[in-house]
Design an enzyme around this catalytic site. Structure first.
Site, PDB file in Angstrom:
ATOM      1  N   GLU A  36     -34.652  15.207  -8.774  1.00 60.09           N
ATOM      2  CA  GLU A  36     -36.016  15.355  -8.904  1.00 60.09           C
ATOM      3  C   GLU A  36     -36.356  15.956 -10.356  1.00 60.09           C
ATOM      4  O   GLU A  36     -35.963  17.136 -10.954  1.00 60.09           O
ATOM      5  CB  GLU A  36     -36.555  16.640  -7.865  1.00 60.09           C
ATOM      6  CG  GLU A  36     -36.461  16.195  -6.487  1.00 60.09           C
ATOM      7  CD  GLU A  36     -37.331  15.016  -6.061  1.00 60.09           C
ATOM      8  OE1 GLU A  36     -38.259  14.962  -6.396  1.00 60.09           O
ATOM      9  OE2 GLU A  36     -36.655  14.461  -5.151  1.00 60.09           O
ATOM     10  N   GLU A  77     -41.589  23.656  -5.655  1.00 58.77           N
ATOM     11  CA  GLU A  77     -41.046  22.212  -5.689  1.00 58.77           C
ATOM     12  C   GLU A  77     -39.933  21.972  -4.656  1.00 58.77           C
ATOM     13  O   GLU A  77     -39.989  20.567  -4.317  1.00 58.77           O
ATOM     14  CB  GLU A  77     -40.852  22.162  -7.312  1.00 58.77           C
ATOM     15  CG  GLU A  77     -40.452  20.783  -7.683  1.00 58.77           C
ATOM     16  CD  GLU A  77     -41.436  19.891  -7.344  1.00 58.77           C
ATOM     17  OE1 GLU A  77     -41.109  18.745  -7.107  1.00 58.77           O
ATOM     18  OE2 GLU A  77     -42.573  20.099  -7.720  1.00 58.77           O
ATOM     19  N   GLU A  84     -41.661  15.221   0.652  1.00 63.26           N
ATOM     20  CA  GLU A  84     -41.586  13.903   0.154  1.00 63.26           C
ATOM     21  C   GLU A  84     -40.096  13.165   0.864  1.00 63.26           C
ATOM     22  O   GLU A  84     -40.474  11.913   1.105  1.00 63.26           O
ATOM     23  CB  GLU A  84     -41.560  13.709  -1.230  1.00 63.26           C
ATOM     24  CG  GLU A  84     -42.784  14.144  -1.879  1.00 63.26           C
ATOM     25  CD  GLU A  84     -43.011  14.059  -3.669  1.00 63.26           C
ATOM     26  OE1 GLU A  84     -41.884  13.986  -4.018  1.00 63.26           O
ATOM     27  OE2 GLU A  84     -44.107  14.417  -3.941  1.00 63.26           O
TER      28      GLU A  84
END
Length: 126
Positions: A36, A77, A84
């Protein structure tokens, strides 16, 4: 009502459970850092901001808020990336609910970053 099926990964208790949980958490941090870009950027920001929080002339509570707001963006995050990944695992097809889930995760991070800016602004200039 039927019997609920427990995960086969459940069952460890006590110290063994804590050790396993810690290992899974480290795996998650490594995966986020490896895969990420946004997480890596926020880690860099935290590496800069958290030490700065201790050099700012401010009350201990204000310093705690500076550190907490920086850590909050990392936490958000991680959750956004988890959403996601789970959505993408379910299906890579476009779907309005998948978009909604991903957009809401992104909105949470936007609010976290706004919070970070507001807290730092208030402590430094307020």
């Amino acid at each position: 009502m039927g019997k609920t099926q427990e995960s086969p990964f459940k069952g460890k208790t006590g110290l063994a459970r804590l050790i396993n949980a810690f290992g899974y958490s480290l795996d998650g941090l490594r995966a986020a850092f490896r895969h990420e870009d946004a997480f890596r950027q926020l880690v860099l920001l935290a590496v800069i901001l958290i030490p700065m929080a201790f050099s700012v002339h401010a009350a201990p509570l204000a310093r705690a808020l500076l550190v907490a707001s920086s850590l909050a963006t990392l936490i958000i995050e991680l959750l956004n990336s988890a959403i996601e990944a789970a959505v993408d695992h379910t299906s890579l097809e476009r779907h309005p609910l998948a978009k909604r889930a991903k957009d809401m995760g992104s909105a949470a991070q936007l609010l976290g970053l706004i919070n970070l800016a507001v807290v730092w602004g208030l402590v430094l200039f307020g």
